[in-house]
Scaffold this motif. Structure first.
Motif, PDB file in Angstrom:
ATOM      1  N   GLY A 193     -10.032  -8.731  15.126  1.00  0.00           N
ATOM      2  CA  GLY A 193     -11.287  -8.152  15.579  1.00  0.00           C
ATOM      3  C   GLY A 193     -11.548  -6.720  15.137  1.00  0.00           C
ATOM      4  N   ILE A 194     -10.889  -6.283  14.072  1.00  0.00           N
ATOM      5  CA  ILE A 194     -11.094  -4.919  13.584  1.00  0.00           C
ATOM      6  C   ILE A 194     -11.827  -4.988  12.247  1.00  0.00           C
ATOM      7  CG2 ILE A 194      -9.964  -2.794  12.809  1.00  0.00           C
ATOM      8  CD1 ILE A 194      -7.599  -3.581  14.650  1.00  0.00           C
ATOM      9  N   PRO A 195     -13.011  -4.393  12.171  1.00  0.00           N
ATOM     10  CA  PRO A 195     -13.739  -4.405  10.893  1.00  0.00           C
ATOM     11  C   PRO A 195     -13.068  -3.471   9.882  1.00  0.00           C
ATOM     12  CG  PRO A 195     -14.977  -3.172  12.551  1.00  0.00           C
ATOM     13  CD  PRO A 195     -13.773  -3.729  13.238  1.00  0.00           C
ATOM     14  N   LEU A 196     -12.929  -3.947   8.659  1.00  0.00           N
ATOM     15  CA  LEU A 196     -12.325  -3.154   7.583  1.00  0.00           C
ATOM     16  C   LEU A 196     -12.985  -3.567   6.276  1.00  0.00           C
ATOM     17  CD1 LEU A 196     -10.045  -1.186   6.630  1.00  0.00           C
ATOM     18  CD2 LEU A 196      -8.574  -3.204   6.408  1.00  0.00           C
ATOM     19  N   ARG A 197     -13.352  -2.569   5.482  1.00  0.00           N
ATOM     20  CA  ARG A 197     -13.914  -2.864   4.158  1.00  0.00           C
ATOM     21  C   ARG A 197     -12.858  -3.606   3.334  1.00  0.00           C
ATOM     22  NH1 ARG A 197     -15.320   2.333   5.261  1.00  0.00           N
ATOM     23  NH2 ARG A 197     -13.641   3.147   3.973  1.00  0.00           N
ATOM     24  N   PRO A 198     -13.275  -4.289   2.262  1.00  0.00           N
ATOM     25  CA  PRO A 198     -12.318  -5.018   1.427  1.00  0.00           C
ATOM     26  C   PRO A 198     -11.144  -4.122   1.005  1.00  0.00           C
ATOM     27  CG  PRO A 198     -14.541  -5.581   0.781  1.00  0.00           C
ATOM     28  CD  PRO A 198     -14.655  -4.457   1.775  1.00  0.00           C
ATOM     29  N   THR A 199      -9.933  -4.607   1.277  1.00  0.00           N
ATOM     30  CA  THR A 199      -8.698  -3.867   1.003  1.00  0.00           C
ATOM     31  C   THR A 199      -7.588  -4.882   0.759  1.00  0.00           C
ATOM     32  OG1 THR A 199      -9.438  -2.185   2.597  1.00  0.00           O
ATOM     33  CG2 THR A 199      -7.143  -2.075   1.877  1.00  0.00           C
ATOM     34  N   GLU A 200      -7.099  -4.952  -0.487  1.00  0.00           N
ATOM     35  CA  GLU A 200      -6.034  -5.906  -0.816  1.00  0.00           C
ATOM     36  C   GLU A 200      -4.886  -5.200  -1.522  1.00  0.00           C
ATOM     37  OE1 GLU A 200      -6.926  -9.713  -2.588  1.00  0.00           O
ATOM     38  OE2 GLU A 200      -8.989  -9.590  -1.897  1.00  0.00           O
ATOM     39  N   LEU A 201      -3.678  -5.669  -1.213  1.00  0.00           N
ATOM     40  CA  LEU A 201      -2.457  -5.102  -1.768  1.00  0.00           C
ATOM     41  C   LEU A 201      -1.755  -6.132  -2.641  1.00  0.00           C
ATOM     42  CD1 LEU A 201      -0.392  -2.659  -1.539  1.00  0.00           C
ATOM     43  CD2 LEU A 201       0.729  -4.043   0.212  1.00  0.00           C
ATOM     44  N   LEU A 202      -1.278  -5.706  -3.795  1.00  0.00           N
ATOM     45  CA  LEU A 202      -0.487  -6.553  -4.679  1.00  0.00           C
ATOM     46  C   LEU A 202       0.876  -5.895  -4.846  1.00  0.00           C
ATOM     47  CD1 LEU A 202      -0.671  -9.117  -6.491  1.00  0.00           C
ATOM     48  CD2 LEU A 202      -1.209  -7.579  -8.378  1.00  0.00           C
ATOM     49  N   ILE A 203       1.928  -6.650  -4.578  1.00  0.00           N
ATOM     50  CA  ILE A 203       3.298  -6.146  -4.751  1.00  0.00           C
ATOM     51  C   ILE A 203       3.891  -6.878  -5.942  1.00  0.00           C
ATOM     52  CG2 ILE A 203       5.565  -5.847  -3.684  1.00  0.00           C
ATOM     53  CD1 ILE A 203       4.160  -5.924  -0.955  1.00  0.00           C
ATOM     54  N   ILE A 263      13.145   1.524  -1.448  1.00  0.00           N
ATOM     55  CA  ILE A 263      12.120   1.576  -0.406  1.00  0.00           C
ATOM     56  C   ILE A 263      10.721   1.666  -1.025  1.00  0.00           C
ATOM     57  CG2 ILE A 263      12.065   4.094  -0.053  1.00  0.00           C
ATOM     58  CD1 ILE A 263      12.120   1.563   2.805  1.00  0.00           C
ATOM     59  N   ASP A 264      10.636   2.171  -2.249  1.00  0.00           N
ATOM     60  CA  ASP A 264       9.355   2.328  -2.930  1.00  0.00           C
ATOM     61  C   ASP A 264       9.122   1.302  -4.028  1.00  0.00           C
ATOM     62  OD1 ASP A 264       8.297   4.594  -1.554  1.00  0.00           O
ATOM     63  OD2 ASP A 264       9.795   5.828  -2.561  1.00  0.00           O
ATOM     64  N   LEU A 265      10.146   0.539  -4.359  1.00  0.00           N
ATOM     65  CA  LEU A 265      10.031  -0.486  -5.396  1.00  0.00           C
ATOM     66  C   LEU A 265      10.377  -1.828  -4.780  1.00  0.00           C
ATOM     67  CD1 LEU A 265      11.788   1.453  -8.288  1.00  0.00           C
ATOM     68  CD2 LEU A 265       9.330   1.105  -7.983  1.00  0.00           C
ATOM     69  N   PRO A 266       9.744  -2.920  -5.134  1.00  0.00           N
ATOM     70  CA  PRO A 266       8.833  -3.052  -6.255  1.00  0.00           C
ATOM     71  C   PRO A 266       7.554  -2.241  -6.046  1.00  0.00           C
ATOM     72  CG  PRO A 266       8.867  -5.088  -4.996  1.00  0.00           C
ATOM     73  CD  PRO A 266       9.900  -4.179  -4.404  1.00  0.00           C
ATOM     74  N   MET A 267       6.818  -2.115  -7.139  1.00  0.00           N
ATOM     75  CA  MET A 267       5.572  -1.349  -7.133  1.00  0.00           C
ATOM     76  C   MET A 267       4.515  -2.061  -6.292  1.00  0.00           C
ATOM     77  SD  MET A 267       6.049   1.412  -8.925  1.00  0.00           S
ATOM     78  CE  MET A 267       4.359   1.982  -9.094  1.00  0.00           C
ATOM     79  N   LYS A 268       3.550  -1.277  -5.868  1.00  0.00           N
ATOM     80  CA  LYS A 268       2.416  -1.791  -5.105  1.00  0.00           C
ATOM     81  C   LYS A 268       1.132  -1.235  -5.697  1.00  0.00           C
ATOM     82  CE  LYS A 268       4.952  -0.247  -1.496  1.00  0.00           C
ATOM     83  NZ  LYS A 268       6.139  -0.246  -2.230  1.00  0.00           N
ATOM     84  N   ALA A 269       0.095  -2.038  -5.690  1.00  0.00           N
ATOM     85  CA  ALA A 269      -1.234  -1.583  -6.106  1.00  0.00           C
ATOM     86  C   ALA A 269      -2.210  -2.001  -5.013  1.00  0.00           C
ATOM     87  CB  ALA A 269      -1.635  -2.190  -7.440  1.00  0.00           C
ATOM     88  N   LEU A 270      -3.033  -1.055  -4.596  1.00  0.00           N
ATOM     89  CA  LEU A 270      -4.005  -1.293  -3.540  1.00  0.00           C
ATOM     90  C   LEU A 270      -5.407  -1.206  -4.126  1.00  0.00           C
ATOM     91  CD1 LEU A 270      -4.295  -1.598  -0.386  1.00  0.00           C
ATOM     92  CD2 LEU A 270      -4.767   0.874  -0.387  1.00  0.00           C
ATOM     93  N   ALA A 271      -6.163  -2.288  -4.008  1.00  0.00           N
ATOM     94  CA  ALA A 271      -7.575  -2.278  -4.389  1.00  0.00           C
ATOM     95  C   ALA A 271      -8.350  -2.153  -3.088  1.00  0.00           C
ATOM     96  CB  ALA A 271      -7.957  -3.547  -5.139  1.00  0.00           C
ATOM     97  N   TRP A 272      -9.269  -1.193  -3.071  1.00  0.00           N
ATOM     98  CA  TRP A 272      -9.993  -0.923  -1.823  1.00  0.00           C
ATOM     99  C   TRP A 272     -11.394  -0.405  -2.111  1.00  0.00           C
ATOM    100  CZ3 TRP A 272     -10.971   4.402  -0.795  1.00  0.00           C
ATOM    101  CH2 TRP A 272     -10.291   5.291  -1.650  1.00  0.00           C
TER     102      TRP A 272
END
Length: 155
Positions: free
Chosen positions: A65-75, A94-103
């Motif tokens: 029930g929380i509105p959020l604009r499009p936000t997707e993560l790829l690991i 702790i930081d790898l593998p890499m992550k990419a956030l499209a928002w």
């Protein structure tokens, strides 16, 4: 002449890249969140890079029930490069593998954001893997350009 200069500035701004002091690289995308990550995922797979998971933050938020604009993560990860970081300092895990956030921001602009590999190296005190960091940085720059630019996928 002024029009040509203005046009040149507009073209440069269309591929805006923002790097901040928190180690994040953000690139302005010419696509939707979904298409941006689809394009990134496709180029990663073509390069033989492992896709760990894709996570929709906005879908999760919607489910509670929380509105959020499009936000997707790829690991994603490439053990041929990332493992060298671990052999220097295992805490890099702790930081790898890499992550990419499209928002999508409040103005409707889509961005692709990822950790700068140099920041990850600095965070963990990795000083003996400069060539690995350079390769990771170059690869991420090229692949994120393909994901975010309208004509980059045709190269």
């Amino acid at each position: 002449m002024k029009k040509i200069v203005l046009l040149g500035i507009m073209i440069m701004m269309s591929n805006l890249v923002v790097a901040d002091d928190q180690g994040l690289v953000s690139k302005k995308s010419q696509h939707s969140v979904k298409v941006t990550l689809d394009r990134l995922e496709n180029v990663l797979k073509k390069k033989g890079i492992t896709i760990v998971t894709r996570w929709s933050h906005d879908e999760g938020a919607k489910n509670v029930g929380i509105p959020l604009r499009p936000t997707e993560l790829l690991i994603f990860g490439n053990p041929k490069l990332g493992s060298h970081m671990f052999t220097s300092k295992q805490t890099a895990g702790i930081d790898l593998p890499m992550k990419a956030l499209a928002w999508e921001d409040a103005k409707g602009q889509v961005w692709l954001t990822y950790n700068d590999p140099q920041y990850v190296a600095d965070r963990h005190g990795i000083e003996d893997r400069a060539e690995v960091v350079k390769k990771m940085t170059g690869a991420l720059d090229k692949m994120s350009d393909i994901a975010t630019q309208a004509d980059a996928g045709k190269k």
